[in-house]
Scaffold this active site. Sequence first.
Site, PDB file in Angstrom:
ATOM      1  N   LYS A  22      49.894  34.075  38.666  1.00 22.83           N
ATOM      2  CA  LYS A  22      49.406  32.866  39.351  1.00 22.83           C
ATOM      3  C   LYS A  22      47.942  33.041  39.769  1.00 22.83           C
ATOM      4  CE  LYS A  22      50.368  32.364  43.931  1.00 22.83           C
ATOM      5  NZ  LYS A  22      49.216  32.117  44.831  1.00 22.83           N
ATOM      6  N   ASN A  23      47.649  34.175  40.393  1.00 23.83           N
ATOM      7  CA  ASN A  23      46.322  34.334  40.988  1.00 23.83           C
ATOM      8  C   ASN A  23      45.235  34.622  39.951  1.00 23.83           C
ATOM      9  OD1 ASN A  23      47.440  33.708  43.401  1.00 23.83           O
ATOM     10  ND2 ASN A  23      47.462  35.795  44.216  1.00 23.83           N
ATOM     11  N   ARG A  91      45.094  25.891  48.768  1.00 17.78           N
ATOM     12  CA  ARG A  91      43.845  26.486  49.182  1.00 17.78           C
ATOM     13  C   ARG A  91      42.993  26.956  48.003  1.00 17.78           C
ATOM     14  NH1 ARG A  91      41.215  30.670  50.402  1.00 17.78           N
ATOM     15  NH2 ARG A  91      39.832  30.531  52.204  1.00 17.78           N
ATOM     16  N   CYS A 115      45.905  28.318  57.168  1.00 15.71           N
ATOM     17  CA  CYS A 115      47.252  28.143  56.652  1.00 15.71           C
ATOM     18  C   CYS A 115      48.153  29.078  57.418  1.00 15.71           C
ATOM     19  CB  CYS A 115      47.316  28.347  55.147  1.00 15.71           C
ATOM     20  SG  CYS A 115      47.182  30.039  54.660  1.00 15.71           S
ATOM     21  N   ARG A 120      41.680  31.122  57.325  1.00 19.11           N
ATOM     22  CA  ARG A 120      41.184  31.546  56.002  1.00 19.11           C
ATOM     23  C   ARG A 120      39.828  30.911  55.718  1.00 19.11           C
ATOM     24  NH1 ARG A 120      45.925  31.525  51.669  1.00 19.11           N
ATOM     25  NH2 ARG A 120      44.441  32.877  50.600  1.00 19.11           N
ATOM     26  N   PRO A 121      38.777  31.512  56.301  1.00 19.88           N
ATOM     27  CA  PRO A 121      37.443  30.929  56.141  1.00 19.88           C
ATOM     28  C   PRO A 121      36.916  31.075  54.717  1.00 19.88           C
ATOM     29  CG  PRO A 121      37.295  33.063  57.231  1.00 19.88           C
ATOM     30  CD  PRO A 121      38.764  32.780  57.043  1.00 19.88           C
ATOM     31  N   ASP A 123      33.373  31.425  54.441  1.00 21.85           N
ATOM     32  CA  ASP A 123      31.966  31.740  54.713  1.00 21.85           C
ATOM     33  C   ASP A 123      31.359  32.669  53.654  1.00 21.85           C
ATOM     34  OD1 ASP A 123      33.919  33.499  55.980  1.00 21.85           O
ATOM     35  OD2 ASP A 123      32.203  34.627  56.740  1.00 21.85           O
ATOM     36  N   LEU A 124      32.160  33.600  53.124  1.00 23.75           N
ATOM     37  CA  LEU A 124      31.596  34.548  52.153  1.00 23.75           C
ATOM     38  C   LEU A 124      31.302  33.842  50.824  1.00 23.75           C
ATOM     39  CD1 LEU A 124      33.929  37.578  52.936  1.00 23.75           C
ATOM     40  CD2 LEU A 124      31.533  37.319  53.613  1.00 23.75           C
ATOM     41  N   ASP A 306      50.126  40.778  49.426  1.00 24.99           N
ATOM     42  CA  ASP A 306      51.108  39.849  48.864  1.00 24.99           C
ATOM     43  C   ASP A 306      52.473  40.501  48.635  1.00 24.99           C
ATOM     44  OD1 ASP A 306      49.178  37.925  48.913  1.00 24.99           O
ATOM     45  OD2 ASP A 306      48.653  38.072  46.795  1.00 24.99           O
ATOM     46  N   ILE A 328      44.786  42.723  55.876  1.00 26.47           N
ATOM     47  CA  ILE A 328      44.034  41.646  55.208  1.00 26.47           C
ATOM     48  C   ILE A 328      44.203  40.334  55.984  1.00 26.47           C
ATOM     49  CG2 ILE A 328      43.614  40.448  53.004  1.00 26.47           C
ATOM     50  CD1 ILE A 328      43.333  43.474  52.705  1.00 26.47           C
ATOM     51  N   ARG A 398      55.812  27.615  44.477  1.00 29.20           N
ATOM     52  CA  ARG A 398      54.363  27.705  44.338  1.00 29.20           C
ATOM     53  C   ARG A 398      53.976  28.956  43.566  1.00 29.20           C
ATOM     54  NH1 ARG A 398      51.561  28.285  49.440  1.00 29.20           N
ATOM     55  NH2 ARG A 398      49.989  28.628  47.867  1.00 29.20           N
TER      56      ARG A 398
HETATM   57  N1  EPU Z   1      37.712  36.039  54.236  1.00 32.96           N
HETATM   58  C1  EPU Z   1      36.641  35.747  55.031  1.00 32.96           C
HETATM   59  N2  EPU Z   1      35.699  34.886  54.534  1.00 32.96           N
HETATM   60  C2  EPU Z   1      35.792  34.337  53.298  1.00 32.96           C
HETATM   61  C3  EPU Z   1      36.896  34.647  52.493  1.00 32.96           C
HETATM   62  C4  EPU Z   1      37.855  35.514  52.995  1.00 32.96           C
HETATM   63  O1  EPU Z   1      36.522  36.226  56.158  1.00 32.96           O
HETATM   64  O2  EPU Z   1      34.885  33.590  52.913  1.00 32.96           O
HETATM   65  C5  EPU Z   1      38.745  36.961  54.740  1.00 32.96           C
HETATM   66  C6  EPU Z   1      40.137  36.348  54.792  1.00 32.96           C
HETATM   67  O3  EPU Z   1      40.344  35.634  55.981  1.00 32.96           O
HETATM   68  C7  EPU Z   1      41.022  37.563  54.671  1.00 32.96           C
HETATM   69  C8  EPU Z   1      40.228  38.463  53.720  1.00 32.96           C
HETATM   70  O4  EPU Z   1      38.876  38.011  53.799  1.00 32.96           O
HETATM   71  O5  EPU Z   1      41.133  38.204  55.910  1.00 32.96           O
HETATM   72  C9  EPU Z   1      40.678  38.446  52.286  1.00 32.96           C
HETATM   73  O6  EPU Z   1      40.811  37.116  51.808  1.00 32.96           O
HETATM   74  P1  EPU Z   1      40.504  36.718  50.302  1.00 32.96           P
HETATM   75  O7  EPU Z   1      39.333  35.810  50.268  1.00 32.96           O
HETATM   76  O8  EPU Z   1      40.431  37.950  49.459  1.00 32.96           O
HETATM   77  O9  EPU Z   1      41.788  35.885  49.925  1.00 32.96           O
HETATM   78  P2  EPU Z   1      41.805  34.726  48.846  1.00 32.96           P
HETATM   79  O10 EPU Z   1      40.875  35.082  47.766  1.00 32.96           O
HETATM   80  O11 EPU Z   1      41.679  33.428  49.506  1.00 32.96           O
HETATM   81  C10 EPU Z   1      43.602  35.741  47.255  1.00 32.96           C
HETATM   82  C11 EPU Z   1      44.989  35.393  46.820  1.00 32.96           C
HETATM   83  C12 EPU Z   1      45.977  35.599  47.970  1.00 32.96           C
HETATM   84  C13 EPU Z   1      45.887  37.060  48.408  1.00 32.96           C
HETATM   85  C14 EPU Z   1      44.447  37.410  48.795  1.00 32.96           C
HETATM   86  C15 EPU Z   1      44.249  38.869  49.164  1.00 32.96           C
HETATM   87  C16 EPU Z   1      44.654  33.670  45.158  1.00 32.96           C
HETATM   88  C17 EPU Z   1      44.835  32.260  44.755  1.00 32.96           C
HETATM   89  N3  EPU Z   1      45.041  34.003  46.389  1.00 32.96           N
HETATM   90  O12 EPU Z   1      43.307  34.841  48.316  1.00 32.96           O
HETATM   91  O13 EPU Z   1      47.266  35.339  47.439  1.00 32.96           O
HETATM   92  O14 EPU Z   1      46.736  37.276  49.510  1.00 32.96           O
HETATM   93  O15 EPU Z   1      43.566  37.107  47.685  1.00 32.96           O
HETATM   94  O16 EPU Z   1      44.619  39.693  48.108  1.00 32.96           O
HETATM   95  O17 EPU Z   1      44.193  34.481  44.370  1.00 32.96           O
HETATM   96  C18 EPU Z   1      49.529  34.722  47.503  1.00 32.96           C
HETATM   97  O18 EPU Z   1      49.516  34.761  46.264  1.00 32.96           O
HETATM   98  O19 EPU Z   1      50.588  34.637  48.175  1.00 32.96           O
HETATM   99  C19 EPU Z   1      48.248  34.781  48.216  1.00 32.96           C
HETATM  100  C20 EPU Z   1      48.114  34.383  49.475  1.00 32.96           C
END
Ligand code: EPU
Length: 419
Positions: A22-23, A91, A115, A120-121, A123-124, A306, A328, A398
């Site tokens: 999925k991811n 998201r 969520c 889940r910001p 900003d990065l 995950d 995380i 999902r």
């Molecule tokens: N974060 C920030 N700022 C940002 C982005 C992230 O502070 O701009 C923080 C988040 O709040 C969190 C950490 O950085 O504490 C890591 O978040 P990340 O951005 O890596 O998560 P994501 O890319 O939004 C993907 C997966 C998630 C998985 C995470 C971590 C997808 C679609 N989603 O989310 O998958 O948990 O990486 O490995 O790829 C799931 O499949 O159940 C799921 C939630």
Amino acid sequence: MDKIVIRGGQQLSGSVRISGSKNSALPILAATLLTKERCVIQRVPDLSDVHYMLQILAHLGAEVERASGTVTVQAEKVNTVAPYEIVRKMRASVCVLGPLLGREKEATVSMPGGCVIGDRPIDLHLRGFEGLGAAVRVHAGNVKVFAPELHGTTISLEGKSGTTVLGTDNVMMAAVLAEGTTIIEDAAREPEVVDLANFLQKMGANIEGAGTSRIVIEGAKELHGAEHEVIPDRIEAGTFLIAGAIAGKEVTVNRVRADHLTAITDVLRDCGFGLNGTNGSLSIRPNGATKSLNIKTQPYPGFPTDMQAQMCALLSTVAGVSSVTENIFPQRFMHISELKRMGAAIELDGSTARIRGVGSLSGAPVMASDLRASAALILAGLLADGTTEINRVYHIDRGYEMIDEKLIDLGAQIERVKV
Ligand code: EPU
């Protein structure tokens, strides 16, 4: 809304075919927006999150066709606004920002909210776009990014919780069409990032270092159509390995990448399970006594967040005291109160769950709060005495393709009931 009813205590055996990730599939589908030409993506799992992504692509003007696991996308023309009604459902919609910015030099996407697994910001992601020369405006719930031109630069994606997976994807997708060289420092190293980079390279992008924390991208003038097969879903594979650990005689997961599963298989071996196989197929079986564990979630190649909820379900009946620390998403513990209703002895101490293994769990009506929490409750239901009813099961659809059918094939007594 469907619910899943499980009669626990059945022994599982046999093999299960793991679906595409999925991811990986979600950002790869978004990346098809980077070209006017036709892209063909194979092994796309049939999941509601994938349907939402295809809806977004169609809304943005792409022609989308799906025939079983193969999705064809052609985005000859695109518009650049993804509205709230579609984006709010998922998201990961945020990952259309990067390709639209790269191709059209502007994109407007409804800002994703928090969520159930926590704040889940983005900003990065935005910091990365700004580094490439884009302006960012947040107005009326939307985020708009735009630039006359994008220029390569050096960007660090280190945040207070480490790096970001979709942020790395997004910046990479914008940078492939920027002028000059972009260096992403502190990039996510997840296999899904590598899969996206491989697809982008097939489209004509120049990317080096995906899979390390430093990715170097040489901007191209344009990208072309490409074909790609999505990698196996390591989280689905890990979930079925835990099903085998919990209730198995011997369960085999097929069509996997064992090298992507090392953190999970290491933990299961430490817990006392027997694992063997090749890179494409792995089997798990009970191996005598089990041992309590101390686990911490970490970015890849560490133990994945995950798989945290599923591991909590397994450790609920492993003798001794285990600890599971979530690094995380520190609030990703909605499954704990439901597992406790099934008899688990778990105390939360900040972002650490302390789990005292109990002799058995008992079936109960429980509520799924998010995707991985739902998986944990299904696993607990397989293990528990009596009947477990999992409500709000749409969360599981999902991220797990046909999980009930796959478990039935392994011998589980599980039924989906329309409510
Ligand atoms: N974060 C920030 N700022 C940002 C982005 C992230 O502070 O701009 C923080 C988040 O709040 C969190 C950490 O950085 O504490 C890591 O978040 P990340 O951005 O890596 O998560 P994501 O890319 O939004 C993907 C997966 C998630 C998985 C995470 C971590 C997808 C679609 N989603 O989310 O998958 O948990 O990486 O490995 O790829 C799931 O499949 O159940 C799921 C939630």
